[in-house]
Write an enzyme that holds these catalytic residues in place. Structure first.
Site, short mmCIF file in Angstrom:
data_model
loop_
_atom_site.label_atom_id
_atom_site.label_comp_id
_atom_site.label_asym_id
_atom_site.label_seq_id
_atom_site.Cartn_x
_atom_site.Cartn_y
_atom_site.Cartn_z
N TYR A 107 0.73 -1.30 -0.08
CA TYR A 107 -0.17 -0.05 0.04
C TYR A 107 1.01 1.12 0.47
CZ TYR A 107 -4.39 -2.89 1.13
OH TYR A 107 -4.86 -3.87 1.36
N ASN A 130 -12.29 -1.40 -4.81
CA ASN A 130 -13.19 -1.66 -6.08
C ASN A 130 -13.60 -2.31 -6.40
OD1 ASN A 130 -12.17 -2.54 -8.76
ND2 ASN A 130 -10.42 -3.82 -7.84
N CYS A 138 -6.92 -5.63 -7.39
CA CYS A 138 -6.36 -5.33 -6.29
C CYS A 138 -5.89 -6.31 -4.79
CB CYS A 138 -7.95 -4.95 -5.04
SG CYS A 138 -9.19 -6.11 -5.58
N HIS A 139 -6.11 -7.34 -5.45
CA HIS A 139 -4.97 -8.64 -5.38
C HIS A 139 -4.06 -8.45 -5.07
CE1 HIS A 139 -5.89 -10.45 -8.67
NE2 HIS A 139 -4.27 -10.70 -8.78
N GLU A 165 -1.45 -16.50 -10.83
CA GLU A 165 -0.36 -15.12 -11.64
C GLU A 165 0.67 -15.59 -12.08
OE1 GLU A 165 -1.53 -11.82 -10.02
OE2 GLU A 165 -3.61 -11.25 -11.08
#
Length: 173
Positions: A107, A130, A138-139, A165
């Protein structure tokens, strides 16, 4: 005058997703167990919503989700998405999109990237609001110490998405 919002359900490997669309644009994507969040956020932005279950979502969004869950990173279907928020929220959401698949950012790092290092809490709040989870990633935002923190879908799902991912990138190499 009311606005029609159609909600379709999408079966993903980590739970059913709710895809809410107004006209031909997706306005919200979240996990089905967060439907209260869906209603709260969208009722803030659109007045007199008329909710309908079983509607369709934009085809490019479905195609992207299918590819993503099959392990293929493709171009985001942003032309089929209408994200309503403040100018600052949109700035944060655009910054989220710039975090490459398989990578994460804190963040504080996101606030620094936006040129406002003191805006960590505001960045975290915009991240939490979001409306298009997974597509607007946002993850990929984590704690400064590298821990998984704050994800409306739950930390197990956040971990799954980040691992997924990482696997996609490894398979592409």
């Amino acid at each position: 005058m009311s606005t029609q919002i159609n909600v379709m359900r999408y079966a993903s490997p980590i739970g059913k997703l709710s895809l809410a669309s107004i006209g031909c644009k997706l306005v919200h994507l979240d996990f089905e167990d967060n439907d209260d969040r869906l209603h709260t956020i969208q009722n803030r932005h659109f007045k007199n919503l008329e909710w309908e279950e079983g509607g369709a979502a934009p085809a490019p969004v479905i195609k992207w989700l299918d590819s993503y869950f099959e392990g293929v990173v493709g171009p985001l279907p942003m032309g089929s998405i209408n994200m309503v928020g403040t100018a600052f929220q949109k700035l944060v959401w655009d910054a989220l999109i710039s975090i490459p698949s398989g990578q994460s950012l804190s963040y504080a790092g996101l606030a620094d990237q936006l040129g406002n290092p003191k805006a960590v809490r505001a960045v975290a709040r915009a991240n939490a609001l979001n409306p298009v989870s997974i597509i607007v990633p946002c993850h990929r935002v984590i704690g400064s110490n590298g821990t998984l923190t704050g994800y409306a879908g739950g930390l197990e799902r956040k971990k799954w998405l980040l691992d997924h991912e990482a696997t996609m990138l490894a398979n592409a190499a």
